[in-house]
Design a protein around this motif. Structure first.
Motif, short mmCIF file in Angstrom:
data_model
loop_
_atom_site.label_atom_id
_atom_site.label_comp_id
_atom_site.label_asym_id
_atom_site.label_seq_id
_atom_site.Cartn_x
_atom_site.Cartn_y
_atom_site.Cartn_z
N LEU A 1 22.53 60.70 64.28
CA LEU A 1 22.89 59.30 64.08
C LEU A 1 21.95 58.64 63.09
N ASP A 2 22.50 57.78 62.25
CA ASP A 2 21.70 56.88 61.42
C ASP A 2 21.43 55.59 62.17
N ALA A 3 22.39 55.17 63.01
CA ALA A 3 22.24 53.91 63.74
C ALA A 3 23.15 53.92 64.96
N HIS A 4 22.77 53.12 65.94
CA HIS A 4 23.56 52.93 67.15
C HIS A 4 23.24 51.54 67.68
N TRP A 5 24.27 50.77 68.01
CA TRP A 5 24.02 49.45 68.59
C TRP A 5 25.11 49.10 69.59
N ASP A 6 24.75 48.23 70.53
CA ASP A 6 25.65 47.80 71.59
C ASP A 6 25.93 46.31 71.41
N LEU A 7 27.18 45.94 71.58
CA LEU A 7 27.58 44.57 71.35
C LEU A 7 28.46 44.06 72.49
N PRO A 8 27.90 43.29 73.43
CA PRO A 8 28.74 42.68 74.47
C PRO A 8 29.72 41.70 73.81
N ILE A 9 30.94 41.71 74.28
CA ILE A 9 32.01 40.91 73.67
C ILE A 9 32.42 39.78 74.61
N LYS A 10 32.57 38.59 74.03
CA LYS A 10 33.03 37.43 74.78
C LYS A 10 34.33 36.95 74.15
N THR A 11 35.36 36.81 74.94
CA THR A 11 36.64 36.32 74.45
C THR A 11 36.56 34.81 74.24
N VAL A 12 37.09 34.37 73.14
CA VAL A 12 37.12 32.95 72.82
C VAL A 12 38.55 32.46 73.07
N ASP A 13 38.68 31.46 73.94
CA ASP A 13 39.98 30.89 74.22
C ASP A 13 40.29 29.85 73.16
N LEU A 14 41.12 30.21 72.21
CA LEU A 14 41.43 29.32 71.08
C LEU A 14 42.31 28.14 71.50
N ASP A 15 42.96 28.24 72.64
CA ASP A 15 43.81 27.14 73.10
C ASP A 15 43.08 26.16 74.02
N ALA A 16 41.87 26.49 74.41
CA ALA A 16 41.11 25.60 75.31
C ALA A 16 40.68 24.35 74.56
N LYS A 17 40.68 23.25 75.28
CA LYS A 17 40.24 21.99 74.67
C LYS A 17 38.72 21.91 74.74
N PRO A 18 38.11 21.37 73.66
CA PRO A 18 36.64 21.30 73.62
C PRO A 18 36.06 20.39 74.67
#
Length: 148
Positions: A131-148
């Protein structure tokens, strides 16, 4: 000084149940992490072979155990720039954030899946050497229809 201390204790006593409710509301939501692997040039096939042999069975076992709900791998179809290049992305959907972050002793599972621990250890070492590189990325879903 005593009033501040008592006020802090009172605030903590009031805030703790609110924080606990907020945490429990999200504790049953799936927790998604993407794991990126960038191999040294010319070693992508070797990495994939070793991954499928020595890591994917462990991930499948953890799905069977209920710790994870789904595991899959993606590979880019086309080339990118070298600084943004990755060769494999493994996405794991954990049951929830608590499960994803709890310590798990994988050694008994590894010994069951790979009785020849010497070969397993050597091949896993090789998988990371190429490997040259390895990284972990936790993902968070963004609710585009939610009101701010």
């Amino acid at each position: 000084m005593t009033r501040r201390f008592l006020a802090a204790i009172l605030l903590a006593a009031i805030s703790f149940p609110l924080a606990a409710r907020a945490q429990s509301a999200t504790s049953d939501k799936p927790f998604v992490v993407e794991y990126y692997y960038k191999t040294k040039w010319g070693h992508a096939d070797e990495f994939l072979k070793l991954f499928k042999k020595n890591h994917y069975p462990l991930l499948k076992k953890e799905v069977e155990m209920g710790r994870m709900t789904k595991v899959w791998m993606d590979q880019p179809r086309y080339h990118t720039t070298e600084d943004g290049r990755w060769d494999f992305r493994v996405t794991i959907v954990f049951k929830n954030a608590a499960v994803a972050n709890e310590a798990i002793d994988e050694d008994p599972i590894k010994k069951q899946l790979w009785p020849d621990q010497e070969t397993y250890t050597r091949e896993e070492q090789r998988r990371f050497e190429i490997l040259d590189a390895h990284w972990d990325l936790p993902i968070k879903t963004v609710d585009l229809d939610a009101k701010p």
